[in-house]
Write a protein that holds these residues in place. Structure first.
Motif, PDB file in Angstrom:
ATOM      1  N   GLU A  17       0.832  -1.210   0.000  1.00  0.00           N
ATOM      2  CA  GLU A  17       0.000   0.000   0.000  1.00  0.00           C
ATOM      3  C   GLU A  17       0.867   1.261   0.000  1.00  0.00           C
ATOM      4  O   GLU A  17       0.579   2.219  -0.721  1.00  0.00           O
ATOM      5  N   LEU A  18       1.904   1.257   0.826  1.00  0.00           N
ATOM      6  CA  LEU A  18       2.789   2.417   0.902  1.00  0.00           C
ATOM      7  C   LEU A  18       3.537   2.627  -0.411  1.00  0.00           C
ATOM      8  O   LEU A  18       3.674   3.762  -0.883  1.00  0.00           O
ATOM      9  N   VAL A  19       4.006   1.538  -1.002  1.00  0.00           N
ATOM     10  CA  VAL A  19       4.721   1.634  -2.276  1.00  0.00           C
ATOM     11  C   VAL A  19       3.808   2.193  -3.360  1.00  0.00           C
ATOM     12  O   VAL A  19       4.204   3.053  -4.146  1.00  0.00           O
ATOM     13  N   THR A  20       2.566   1.716  -3.385  1.00  0.00           N
ATOM     14  CA  THR A  20       1.604   2.195  -4.382  1.00  0.00           C
ATOM     15  C   THR A  20       1.351   3.689  -4.218  1.00  0.00           C
ATOM     16  O   THR A  20       1.358   4.446  -5.197  1.00  0.00           O
ATOM     17  N   ALA A  47       8.200   5.486   6.554  1.00  0.00           N
ATOM     18  CA  ALA A  47       7.340   4.366   6.938  1.00  0.00           C
ATOM     19  C   ALA A  47       7.785   3.083   6.239  1.00  0.00           C
ATOM     20  O   ALA A  47       7.789   2.004   6.843  1.00  0.00           O
ATOM     21  N   LEU A  48       8.167   3.191   4.970  1.00  0.00           N
ATOM     22  CA  LEU A  48       8.652   2.014   4.238  1.00  0.00           C
ATOM     23  C   LEU A  48       9.948   1.483   4.842  1.00  0.00           C
ATOM     24  O   LEU A  48      10.117   0.263   4.982  1.00  0.00           O
ATOM     25  N   ASP A  49      10.863   2.374   5.208  1.00  0.00           N
ATOM     26  CA  ASP A  49      12.095   1.933   5.862  1.00  0.00           C
ATOM     27  C   ASP A  49      11.783   1.140   7.122  1.00  0.00           C
ATOM     28  O   ASP A  49      12.365   0.087   7.383  1.00  0.00           O
ATOM     29  N   GLN A  50      10.836   1.638   7.913  1.00  0.00           N
ATOM     30  CA  GLN A  50      10.458   0.952   9.140  1.00  0.00           C
ATOM     31  C   GLN A  50       9.799  -0.403   8.848  1.00  0.00           C
ATOM     32  O   GLN A  50      10.090  -1.391   9.521  1.00  0.00           O
ATOM     33  N   ASP A  81      16.884   5.575   5.432  1.00  0.00           N
ATOM     34  CA  ASP A  81      17.823   5.473   4.325  1.00  0.00           C
ATOM     35  C   ASP A  81      18.511   4.114   4.236  1.00  0.00           C
ATOM     36  O   ASP A  81      19.622   4.022   3.722  1.00  0.00           O
ATOM     37  N   TYR A  82      17.873   3.066   4.744  1.00  0.00           N
ATOM     38  CA  TYR A  82      18.419   1.717   4.540  1.00  0.00           C
ATOM     39  C   TYR A  82      18.525   1.444   3.063  1.00  0.00           C
ATOM     40  O   TYR A  82      17.675   1.850   2.286  1.00  0.00           O
TER      41      TYR A  82
END
Length: 84
Positions: A17-20, A47-50, A81-82
């Motif tokens: 969902e976040l990527v979209t 949020a995606l990194d987490q 920034d992973y």
């Protein structure tokens, strides 16, 4: 489905969902992004990194015979920034 697999499935769905949402905002780049949209992209990236970090923690714990439910969301300052 076990609770651990259910939680992992939920986490993978959230990542999707976040990527979209991030992709949709970035595709609007044809017009200039508003400050609100730019801010939202930064929030999505954090949020995606987490989420990715939590998924990796869960999988590592499971691989080494530990309880994946003990994995915890780490602060954005730690996971930001992973490299994917």
């Amino acid at each position: 489905m076990s609770d651990a697999k259910s939680h992992e499935s939920d986490l993978i769905q959230r990542i999707g969902e976040l990527v979209t949402e991030e992709r949709d905002l970035r595709e609007q780049y044809e017009h200039r992004l508003t400050p609100t949209e730019r801010s939202r992209i930064r929030e999505l990236e954090k949020a995606l990194d987490q989420c990715w970090d939590l998924l990796r923690q869960r999988r590592a714990r499971e691989e080494f015979g530990q309880d994946p439910e003990q994995a915890r969301v780490r602060p954005t300052t730690q996971v930001e920034d992973y490299r994917q």
